[in-house]
Design a protein around this motif. Structure first.
Motif, PDB file in Angstrom:
ATOM      1  N   ARG A  61       0.778  -1.222   0.037  1.00 36.10           N
ATOM      2  CA  ARG A  61       0.012  -0.050   0.068  1.00 36.10           C
ATOM      3  C   ARG A  61       0.765   1.234   0.171  1.00 36.10           C
ATOM      4  O   ARG A  61       0.499   2.310  -0.791  1.00 36.10           O
ATOM      5  CB  ARG A  61      -0.790  -0.234   1.124  1.00 36.10           C
ATOM      6  CG  ARG A  61      -2.009  -0.998   1.155  1.00 36.10           C
ATOM      7  CD  ARG A  61      -3.196  -1.184   2.197  1.00 36.10           C
ATOM      8  NE  ARG A  61      -3.061   0.039   2.895  1.00 36.10           N
ATOM      9  CZ  ARG A  61      -3.528   0.220   4.136  1.00 36.10           C
ATOM     10  NH1 ARG A  61      -3.562  -1.076   4.957  1.00 36.10           N
ATOM     11  NH2 ARG A  61      -3.824   1.333   4.756  1.00 36.10           N
ATOM     12  N   GLU A  95       2.416   1.564  -3.569  1.00 37.54           N
ATOM     13  CA  GLU A  95       1.276   2.201  -4.292  1.00 37.54           C
ATOM     14  C   GLU A  95       0.852   3.710  -4.220  1.00 37.54           C
ATOM     15  O   GLU A  95       0.831   4.596  -5.017  1.00 37.54           O
ATOM     16  CB  GLU A  95      -0.099   1.422  -4.309  1.00 37.54           C
ATOM     17  CG  GLU A  95      -1.304   1.902  -4.998  1.00 37.54           C
ATOM     18  CD  GLU A  95      -0.796   1.965  -6.674  1.00 37.54           C
ATOM     19  OE1 GLU A  95      -1.625   2.763  -7.375  1.00 37.54           O
ATOM     20  OE2 GLU A  95      -0.052   1.082  -7.184  1.00 37.54           O
ATOM     21  N   ALA A  96       0.942   3.993  -2.931  1.00 36.44           N
ATOM     22  CA  ALA A  96       0.737   5.664  -2.774  1.00 36.44           C
ATOM     23  C   ALA A  96       1.794   6.546  -3.034  1.00 36.44           C
ATOM     24  O   ALA A  96       1.533   7.499  -3.583  1.00 36.44           O
ATOM     25  CB  ALA A  96       0.713   5.812  -1.053  1.00 36.44           C
ATOM     26  N   SER A 114       1.371   6.220  -7.394  1.00 35.85           N
ATOM     27  CA  SER A 114       0.144   7.231  -7.852  1.00 35.85           C
ATOM     28  C   SER A 114       0.169   8.476  -7.440  1.00 35.85           C
ATOM     29  O   SER A 114      -0.500   9.155  -7.803  1.00 35.85           O
ATOM     30  CB  SER A 114      -1.059   6.534  -7.340  1.00 35.85           C
ATOM     31  OG  SER A 114      -1.118   6.448  -5.783  1.00 35.85           O
ATOM     32  N   ALA A 115       1.229   9.014  -6.639  1.00 35.36           N
ATOM     33  CA  ALA A 115       1.067  10.264  -5.965  1.00 35.36           C
ATOM     34  C   ALA A 115       1.431  11.323  -7.270  1.00 35.36           C
ATOM     35  O   ALA A 115       2.559  11.071  -8.069  1.00 35.36           O
ATOM     36  CB  ALA A 115       2.073  10.698  -4.786  1.00 35.36           C
ATOM     37  N   ASP A 131      -3.703  14.801  -3.865  1.00 31.45           N
ATOM     38  CA  ASP A 131      -3.052  13.764  -4.651  1.00 31.45           C
ATOM     39  C   ASP A 131      -1.578  13.645  -4.578  1.00 31.45           C
ATOM     40  O   ASP A 131      -0.818  12.924  -5.195  1.00 31.45           O
ATOM     41  CB  ASP A 131      -3.071  13.792  -6.221  1.00 31.45           C
ATOM     42  CG  ASP A 131      -2.872  15.169  -6.695  1.00 31.45           C
ATOM     43  OD1 ASP A 131      -2.138  16.154  -5.937  1.00 31.45           O
ATOM     44  OD2 ASP A 131      -2.841  15.188  -7.881  1.00 31.45           O
ATOM     45  N   THR A 168       1.950  12.676  -1.682  1.00 34.86           N
ATOM     46  CA  THR A 168       1.946  11.671  -0.550  1.00 34.86           C
ATOM     47  C   THR A 168       3.244  12.128   0.273  1.00 34.86           C
ATOM     48  O   THR A 168       4.269  12.784  -0.363  1.00 34.86           O
ATOM     49  CB  THR A 168       2.439  10.311  -1.124  1.00 34.86           C
ATOM     50  OG1 THR A 168       1.281   9.777  -1.464  1.00 34.86           O
ATOM     51  CG2 THR A 168       2.890   9.574   0.188  1.00 34.86           C
ATOM     52  N   ARG A 224      -1.629  12.388   1.490  1.00 31.01           N
ATOM     53  CA  ARG A 224      -1.618  11.358   2.224  1.00 31.01           C
ATOM     54  C   ARG A 224      -0.373  11.035   3.010  1.00 31.01           C
ATOM     55  O   ARG A 224       0.668  11.492   2.526  1.00 31.01           O
ATOM     56  CB  ARG A 224      -1.472  10.109   1.144  1.00 31.01           C
ATOM     57  CG  ARG A 224      -1.559   8.555   1.678  1.00 31.01           C
ATOM     58  CD  ARG A 224      -1.487   7.523   0.802  1.00 31.01           C
ATOM     59  NE  ARG A 224      -2.992   7.331   0.297  1.00 31.01           N
ATOM     60  CZ  ARG A 224      -3.372   7.265  -0.862  1.00 31.01           C
ATOM     61  NH1 ARG A 224      -2.646   7.017  -1.870  1.00 31.01           N
ATOM     62  NH2 ARG A 224      -4.560   7.003  -1.057  1.00 31.01           N
ATOM     63  N   ASP A 231      -1.673   7.950   7.521  1.00 34.31           N
ATOM     64  CA  ASP A 231      -2.726   6.817   6.800  1.00 34.31           C
ATOM     65  C   ASP A 231      -2.138   5.595   6.793  1.00 34.31           C
ATOM     66  O   ASP A 231      -2.757   4.597   6.603  1.00 34.31           O
ATOM     67  CB  ASP A 231      -2.935   7.628   5.367  1.00 34.31           C
ATOM     68  CG  ASP A 231      -3.567   9.071   5.379  1.00 34.31           C
ATOM     69  OD1 ASP A 231      -4.770   9.099   5.957  1.00 34.31           O
ATOM     70  OD2 ASP A 231      -2.902  10.035   5.082  1.00 34.31           O
TER      71      ASP A 231
END
Length: 168
Positions: free
Chosen positions: A3, A6-7, A10-11, A60, A62, A88, A105
């Motif tokens: 996770r 992925e964060a 995708s940031a 969007d 991180t 995030r 998070d």
């Protein structure tokens, strides 16, 4: 770990913060992420303008925050403001009740001697290396393009092997 990778993948942008005992690990991780994906800022604290960096954060983005005993209030304040801006937060710390863990998070806990004792740093670097490696696997195409760009830029960079020659 999946996770968190992925964060980061995708940031739109990533900020890495780690002060005092956490700074070396934060510096290395921001460098590694810049090689792998680009768009990564390292917040160094002190005289650097944290407000300017925070003003750029969007939902969007991180933030990867490293914090170990003796926890730095500046790290916590930065994370709180980033969270308020809906970025995030990935916390890398020693305990689920550590100050930044409560804002996170995602929590990646490193159970090792505190990094300021120097015995805990190998565990922190191992976790960061695993996270960077996992990112390389799940984002293979973009990382491959980034590495090609990085290699090309290095081929054309100025490098003086004999800096004592006086030639320019």
């Amino acid at each position: 770990l999946a996770r968190a990778a992925e964060a980061i993948r995708s940031a739109a942008g990533v900020v890495v913060i780690g002060l005092r005992a956490s700074y070396a690990a934060a510096h290395w991780f921001s460098y590694a992420l810049n090689v792998l994906r680009g768009g990564v800022e390292l917040y160094r604290g002190g005289s650097e303008d944290g407000q300017l960096l925070l003003s750029r954060l969007e939902p969007d983005w991180t933030v990867v925050a490293l914090s170990f005993p003796r926890y730095m209030r500046e790290t916590l304040d930065f994370v709180r403001e980033a969270k308020r801006r809906r970025a995030r937060i990935i916390a890398i710390t020693d305990h689920e009740l550590a100050p930044i863990a409560l804002q996170a998070d995602l929590l990646l806990k490193v159970e090792a001697p505190p990094p300021e004792s120097l015995r805990g740093m190998p565990a922190v670097f191992s976790l960061l290396g695993a996270l960077a490696g996992y990112l390389s696997v799940i984002d293979r195409e973009r990382v491959g393009r980034r590495l090609d760009e990085y290699r090309q830029a290095r081929e054309y960079s100025f490098y003086f092997a004999d800096s004592g020659s006086g030639e320019s």
